[in-house]
Motif scaffolding. Structure first.
Motif, mmCIF file in Angstrom:
data_model
loop_
_atom_site.group_PDB
_atom_site.id
_atom_site.type_symbol
_atom_site.label_atom_id
_atom_site.label_comp_id
_atom_site.label_asym_id
_atom_site.label_seq_id
_atom_site.Cartn_x
_atom_site.Cartn_y
_atom_site.Cartn_z
ATOM 1 N N SER A 82 -6.549 -1.748 -7.778
ATOM 2 C CA SER A 82 -5.485 -2.331 -8.652
ATOM 3 C C SER A 82 -6.184 -2.126 -10.251
ATOM 4 O O SER A 82 -5.604 -1.697 -11.186
ATOM 5 C CB SER A 82 -5.201 -3.752 -8.486
ATOM 6 O OG SER A 82 -4.441 -3.819 -7.298
ATOM 7 N N VAL B 52 2.071 1.932 -3.511
ATOM 8 C CA VAL B 52 1.220 2.563 -4.273
ATOM 9 C C VAL B 52 0.994 4.139 -4.011
ATOM 10 O O VAL B 52 1.361 5.185 -5.109
ATOM 11 C CB VAL B 52 -0.406 2.194 -4.112
ATOM 12 C CG1 VAL B 52 -1.143 2.912 -4.741
ATOM 13 C CG2 VAL B 52 -0.246 0.699 -4.448
ATOM 14 N N SER C 163 -7.857 -3.573 -2.389
ATOM 15 C CA SER C 163 -6.915 -3.785 -2.964
ATOM 16 C C SER C 163 -6.879 -4.101 -4.721
ATOM 17 O O SER C 163 -6.495 -3.567 -5.435
ATOM 18 C CB SER C 163 -5.940 -4.833 -2.391
ATOM 19 O OG SER C 163 -5.451 -4.439 -1.293
ATOM 20 N N ILE C 164 -8.247 -4.954 -4.635
ATOM 21 C CA ILE C 164 -8.605 -5.200 -6.071
ATOM 22 C C ILE C 164 -9.260 -4.258 -6.888
ATOM 23 O O ILE C 164 -8.786 -3.801 -7.937
ATOM 24 C CB ILE C 164 -9.612 -6.425 -5.989
ATOM 25 C CG1 ILE C 164 -8.846 -7.622 -5.321
ATOM 26 C CG2 ILE C 164 -10.063 -6.884 -7.337
ATOM 27 C CD1 ILE C 164 -9.656 -8.959 -5.347
ATOM 28 N N LEU D 190 0.805 -5.398 -5.083
ATOM 29 C CA LEU D 190 -0.472 -5.256 -4.246
ATOM 30 C C LEU D 190 -1.482 -6.461 -4.341
ATOM 31 O O LEU D 190 -1.909 -6.794 -3.325
ATOM 32 C CB LEU D 190 -1.041 -4.018 -4.664
ATOM 33 C CG LEU D 190 -2.461 -3.677 -3.850
ATOM 34 C CD1 LEU D 190 -2.088 -3.335 -2.446
ATOM 35 C CD2 LEU D 190 -3.216 -2.633 -4.444
ATOM 36 N N LEU D 191 -1.575 -6.924 -5.623
ATOM 37 C CA LEU D 191 -2.311 -8.149 -5.706
ATOM 38 C C LEU D 191 -1.797 -9.375 -5.352
ATOM 39 O O LEU D 191 -2.612 -10.087 -4.614
ATOM 40 C CB LEU D 191 -2.602 -8.241 -7.435
ATOM 41 C CG LEU D 191 -3.748 -7.122 -7.969
ATOM 42 C CD1 LEU D 191 -3.841 -7.303 -9.454
ATOM 43 C CD2 LEU D 191 -4.886 -7.161 -7.281
ATOM 44 N N MET E 29 -4.658 0.415 -13.053
ATOM 45 C CA MET E 29 -4.258 0.089 -14.289
ATOM 46 C C MET E 29 -4.987 0.492 -15.512
ATOM 47 O O MET E 29 -4.409 0.816 -16.506
ATOM 48 C CB MET E 29 -4.125 -1.600 -14.093
ATOM 49 C CG MET E 29 -3.018 -1.990 -13.126
ATOM 50 S SD MET E 29 -1.256 -1.423 -13.721
ATOM 51 C CE MET E 29 -1.252 -1.951 -15.293
ATOM 52 N N THR F 14 -2.439 -9.350 -1.669
ATOM 53 C CA THR F 14 -3.885 -9.683 -1.582
ATOM 54 C C THR F 14 -4.225 -11.149 -1.621
ATOM 55 O O THR F 14 -4.876 -11.755 -0.885
ATOM 56 C CB THR F 14 -4.707 -8.969 -2.529
ATOM 57 O OG1 THR F 14 -4.406 -7.428 -2.636
ATOM 58 C CG2 THR F 14 -6.167 -9.132 -2.474
ATOM 59 N N ALA G 38 3.826 0.459 -13.109
ATOM 60 C CA ALA G 38 2.591 0.310 -12.718
ATOM 61 C C ALA G 38 2.141 -1.205 -12.418
ATOM 62 O O ALA G 38 1.632 -1.833 -11.550
ATOM 63 C CB ALA G 38 1.424 1.096 -13.457
ATOM 64 N N PHE H 146 1.105 -2.388 -8.841
ATOM 65 C CA PHE H 146 -0.196 -3.197 -8.665
ATOM 66 C C PHE H 146 -0.376 -4.721 -8.581
ATOM 67 O O PHE H 146 -0.947 -5.409 -7.859
ATOM 68 C CB PHE H 146 -1.203 -2.788 -9.488
ATOM 69 C CG PHE H 146 -1.633 -1.311 -9.361
ATOM 70 C CD1 PHE H 146 -2.504 -0.833 -8.287
ATOM 71 C CD2 PHE H 146 -1.363 -0.183 -10.277
ATOM 72 C CE1 PHE H 146 -2.739 0.455 -8.141
ATOM 73 C CE2 PHE H 146 -1.495 1.139 -10.083
ATOM 74 C CZ PHE H 146 -2.169 1.694 -9.067
ATOM 75 N N GLY H 147 0.881 -5.261 -9.292
ATOM 76 C CA GLY H 147 1.299 -6.648 -9.083
ATOM 77 C C GLY H 147 1.639 -7.112 -7.732
ATOM 78 O O GLY H 147 1.310 -7.873 -7.237
ATOM 79 N N SER I 149 0.923 -1.312 0.105
ATOM 80 C CA SER I 149 -0.084 -0.183 0.017
ATOM 81 C C SER I 149 0.954 1.197 -0.106
ATOM 82 O O SER I 149 0.575 2.028 -0.644
ATOM 83 C CB SER I 149 -0.860 -0.029 1.447
ATOM 84 O OG SER I 149 -1.714 -1.223 1.192
#
Length: 208
Positions: free
Chosen positions: A125, A23, A121-122, A175-176, A129, A179, A168, A172-173, A20
């Protein structure tokens, strides 16, 4: 199994917080290259439609500028992304407030904290993106030959790099990934709690 799962849940919660924060940091650096290379190409701050390089308005478009109205009437993507990063950090902190990182047994608050973290998070993301890829396409439409001539004439930085857009995927990868691991941890937690409950029930039966 129990000790490994307890250690794993702490690592996962820390990873969620770190992802987080990444990001948020990313949002602060996203416009770095665009500012250095495109900002001065718009010679009239009162009329951003006038530019020495076609397509350079993307620097302002990512901050809410609408070329159709020549005014800031669109949502400020970069500003919203920064707020999203802060929001993700706050949501991640809920995991620690509810002791999701250290609690031996999960209660309703822990499930809510995990669900909130996963959903945010989803959502962040996908939203991030979609917008970043759209802005990348606009960036690639810049007249780079004109930009290079402008940079040589005015001794400004020239950049046709898409680094800040491409990174990015990592941001975000990560972050996912965090998750997914948070969901895996929840599944493991449920299995461990059921196993622990079964063992307690077995001991009670033996004593009886």
């Amino acid at each position: 199994m129990y000790k490994k799962q307890m250690k794993f849940q702490k690592i996962v919660c820390l990873l969620m917080l770190a992802a987080s924060a990444v990001v948020f940091i990313y949002s602060l650096g996203l416009l770095t290259d665009l500012y250095d290379s495109l900002y001065l190409t718009m010679m009239d701050s009162e009329d951003l439609s006038y530019t020495m390089v076609e397509g350079s308005q993307i620097y302002y478009e990512m901050q809410g500028y609408d070329p159709a109205t020549n005014d800031f009437t669109n949502p400020n993507f970069n500003g919203i992304l920064t707020m999203v990063g802060i929001g993700l950090i706050l949501v991640s902190l809920v995991l620690f407030i509810t002791c999701t990182h250290s609690r031996r047994k999960y209660y309703i608050g822990n499930y809510i904290a995990v669900g909130l973290s996963v959903a945010s998070s989803i959502g962040a993301s996908v939203w991030g993106m979609v917008n970043i890829l759209a802005y990348k396409q606009k960036f690639l439409q810049i007249d780079f030959e004109a930009l290079k001539e402008f940079s040589e004439m005015w001794n400004t930085k020239y950049s046709d790099s898409t680094f800040w857009f491409d990174v990015a995927f990592f941001v975000f990868g990560l972050l996912l990934l965090a998750t997914v691991l948070l969901v895996v941890n929840l599944v493991l937690k449920v299995i461990v709690m059921k196993e622990e409950q079964r063992l307690i029930g077995s001991r009670k039966d033996v004593r009886a």
